[in-house]
Write an enzyme that holds these catalytic residues in place. Structure first.
Site, short mmCIF file in Angstrom:
data_model
loop_
_atom_site.label_atom_id
_atom_site.label_comp_id
_atom_site.label_asym_id
_atom_site.label_seq_id
_atom_site.Cartn_x
_atom_site.Cartn_y
_atom_site.Cartn_z
CE1 TYR A 91 -3.56 -2.49 -0.17
CE2 TYR A 91 -2.77 -3.31 1.94
CZ TYR A 91 -3.58 -3.45 0.83
OH TYR A 91 -4.40 -4.54 0.70
N GLY A 118 -4.19 -14.70 12.57
CA GLY A 118 -5.23 -14.23 11.67
C GLY A 118 -6.22 -15.32 11.35
#
Length: 386
Positions: free
Chosen positions: A178, A322
């Site tokens: 990103y 996760g």
């Protein structure tokens, strides 16, 4: 509880004095489950509340700091004050179970889908499209210096909103391809001004974002507010970020007064590829470079209690889970109760409601064969770069 697992449940005092009750963190995972306006849904709140009971902290899915920084449909928004009440509901739900609530903030940069942005205006450090398979790759528009300054300020504004909403901290998302990582990347950043060129100049944007966030904390909050930073250690592109370059960045980050660093990995035990000792794991190299200056969160396919025990022996201060917490929300609680043999390590596709997984996330998970468990790359959930 088996005494071998006791280190997982020792409390830890962060550099700012805040105490995390144990060493298990819920990793940030894109969940596609917010409303179109960026407000949090009831399903999303239930999902996080359920998983907050046993962990020390939850780092939320990414929240976009500007309308032009949105990276996914169903993304949490932190780009305007009107969203503070919604964010507050999420922070309250997480904290109600004793976990610290940390909002991950980001700008997608060149990985933003055109159809999610005002006027389809995809921006990046330079007008170089992403090469990554599976991504939408428009040619982005190069940001002006004035626009860069505005985005840096937007990270500060997002931090203020997180504080007003009652979050315990923010994680600056400098990983997974990103915008922040794009500025550090020699692939994405071909600028020849203050923000590009040498490794040192490519650090300028990430370091200025950290400065702005920390300035905002001092202005609107107090030292108890947690500021962390997530990074990816290497990029597959050529040119791309190498392990050697990341170690230079981490050396700077370790002296920035952050409360933790968080490496993004799919495999905790993965080894370096370029410009470092390739016989050593990335975790080993990072721990040596950091040298206890700031705590490190490690992550990557830690399915069982024994996996976590082995990972903690490397010296990392925290472990992030996760997929493991998607499959088994009681992962940590089971270890505490001596029931580690009952930890679920495969996703039962008949138990969506029992697992409190939002419909949009469930649809994504179950549409890709082989995702859970043990998939080598998990693009939709975190776009991790290994």
């Amino acid at each position: 509880m088996n005494k071998d697992y006791a280190p997982l449940f020792e409390s830890y005092t962060l550099p700012n004095g805040e105490v995390i009750r144990n060493r298990i963190i819920m990793a940030p995972m894109t969940n596609y489950s917010s409303n179109p306006d960026g407000s949090v849904t009831d399903e999303e709140i239930s999902y996080y509340r359920r998983r907050a009971e046993g962990v020390g902290a939850i780092i939320t899915a990414v929240a976009n700091i500007t309308p032009g920084g949105k990276g996914f449909p169903g993304e949490i928004g932190v780009d305007r004050d009107e969203l503070i009440p919604s964010l507050s509901k999420l922070a309250t739900a997480i904290k109600s179970k004793g976990a610290k609530a940390i909002l991950q903030i980001f700008h997608a940069g060149r990985l933003a889908p055109e159809d999610l942005l005002p006027n389809g205006d995809v921006v990046a450090p330079s007008n170089i499209p992403a090469e990554r398979a599976g991504t939408i790759n428009p040619r982005p528009r190069e940001l002006t210096v004035e626009e860069i300054d505005d985005i840096i300020k937007a990270f500060g504004d997002a931090t203020r909103r997180a504080m007003e909403a009652g979050f315990d901290g923010v994680e600056i998302h400098g990983a997974n391809g990103y915008l922040i990582q794009q500025f550090f990347s020699p692939h994405a950043n071909r600028r020849e001004d203050t923000y590009g060129g040498s490794v040192e100049k490519r650090m300028t944007f990430p370091l200025k974002v950290i400065d702005e966030v920390q300035k905002t904390v001092k202005q609107y909050g107090d030292a108890s507010f947690i500021v962390g930073y997530r990074f990816s250690p290497e990029e597959p592109e050529t040119p791309g970020i190498t392990m050697g370059q990341t170690l230079q960045l981490v050396d700077r980050l370790a002296d920035k007064g952050l409360d933790y660093l968080h490496v993004s990995l799919m495999d905790f035990w993965s080894k370096a590829r370029r410009e470092a000792d390739t016989t050593k794991t990335r975790i080993e190299l990072l721990l040596k470079q950091i040298n206890k200056r700031v705590p490190l969160i490690g992550v990557g396919s830690i399915y069982q209690a024994d996996d976590a025990k082995a990972a903690m022996k490397t010296g990392v201060e925290f472990l992030a889970l996760g997929r493991e917490l998607v499959m088994d929300p009681e992962w940590a609680k089971k270890i505490q109760e001596g029931k580690e043999d009952t930890i679920v390590t495969t996703l039962d596709t008949t138990k969506k409601d029992e697992l409190d997984v939002p419909e949009p996330l469930w649809n994504i998970i179950t549409s890709v064969p082989g995702w859970f468990p043990g998939i080598a790359k998990n693009y939709f959930l975190c776009r991790t770069i290994n």
